[in-house]
Design an enzyme around this catalytic site. Structure first.
Site: not given
Length: 296
Positions: A147, A223
């Site tokens: 994150e 991602e």
């Protein structure tokens, strides 16, 4: 509350767009005679509305994320888990060269996490209660590093810019299609008729559906980069184990704890069973794991 936020966002878009268009002197999209499109004004009009919605959503992202997920911000850690969480995020943020994010926990049994915020030095990183309960420290640290990677890479801003460009051209070409059909099929000679509005509405839906593939392609690409950040800032083995655990939980049918508007910022969203690969926000977990194992 969600309805109020939706209305507030749309009012903000209209207000910002109206002020901007007035400042730019864009009053209408037809030429002076009303018999053709003013393509320059049309492009400006579409760009203002296309980017206004994206940027307002970006600036409200932290507030909406907290409301949508029920995230509780940790101001004074009260438990060992909270203390570890804040200290770990602080360490990862320093390693990544970004400002200390707000840190929170949202009440969900499924293991998940997300990052959001318009500024890489004023972001929000939150994890689910389930992740803290079931993941070991190395796995949880890797998820947090993933994150933090999103924040350090500027993914939220980049996605906003891409979405703004996509919105602009969807609106632009939909209106050209609507105008052309209105003139050729409905034979409107001056101004625009009902055909313009009907065809433009349908064209926007179809073009937005196609254009979303572009946005989702970037989402999948980021991602892989965030997984690499997780492996670099934390550990590759920890990132792989975290993804394997997420895969096991996904196969077990764990419910998604976040609203759809936030799922693209999470870590565990995979292929939707009812959607094609081109419209998925995240690559398959198997491919993400393989990419980490094969990375030199």
């Amino acid at each position: 509350m969600r309805i109020a936020l939706f209305l507030l966002t749309n009012l903000g878009v209209l207000a910002l767009a109206s002020v901007t268009l007035n400042l730019l002197g864009v009053g209408q999209i037809l030429n002076e005679s009303g018999t053709g499109l003013d393509l320059t004004n049309l492009l400006i009009f579409c760009a203002v509305f296309g980017f206004a919605g994206s940027f307002i959503s970006l600036f409200l992202s932290k507030f909406m994320a907290k409301r949508g997920t029920g995230t509780q911000i940790i101001t004074n850690p009260r438990t060992p888990d909270e203390k570890w969480l804040v200290e770990t995020v602080a360490d990862l943020a320093e390693r990544a060269g970004i400002g200390m994010p707000e840190v929170g926990i949202f009440p969900a049994n499924q293991a998940n996490a997300f990052a959001t915020g318009w500024n890489r030095n004023k972001s929000l990183v939150a994890v689910s209660a389930g992740l803290l309960q079931r993941f070991d420290r190395e796995e949880a640290r890797a998820v947090l590093a993933h994150e933090i990677g999103h924040v350090a890479n500027g993914d939220m801003v980049t996605l906003t810019l891409i979405q703004g460009v996509v919105n602009t051209f969807v609106m632009f070409f939909a209106r050209i299609i609507g105008y052309t059909v209105d003139k050729v099929v409905f034979k409107t000679e001056r101004g625009v008729g009902i055909g313009y509005y009907i065809v433009t509405f349908i064209a926007e839906i179809l073009l937005a559906f196609i254009a979303s593939m572009i946005v989702m392609a970037f989402s999948r690409h980021r991602e892989y980069r965030a997984d690499h950040a997780g492996a670099t800032l934390a550990s590759r083995e920890g990132m792989i184990r975290a993804l394997e655990r997420l895969k096991a939980e996904t196969q077990a049918g764990a419910p998604t704890p976040m609203p759809k508007s936030m799922q693209a910022f999470g870590i565990s969203e995979g292929w939707h069973k009812t959607a094609g690969k081109l419209f998925a926000s995240h690559p398959p977990l198997d491919e993400r794991i393989a990419a980490l194992r094969n990375h030199a």
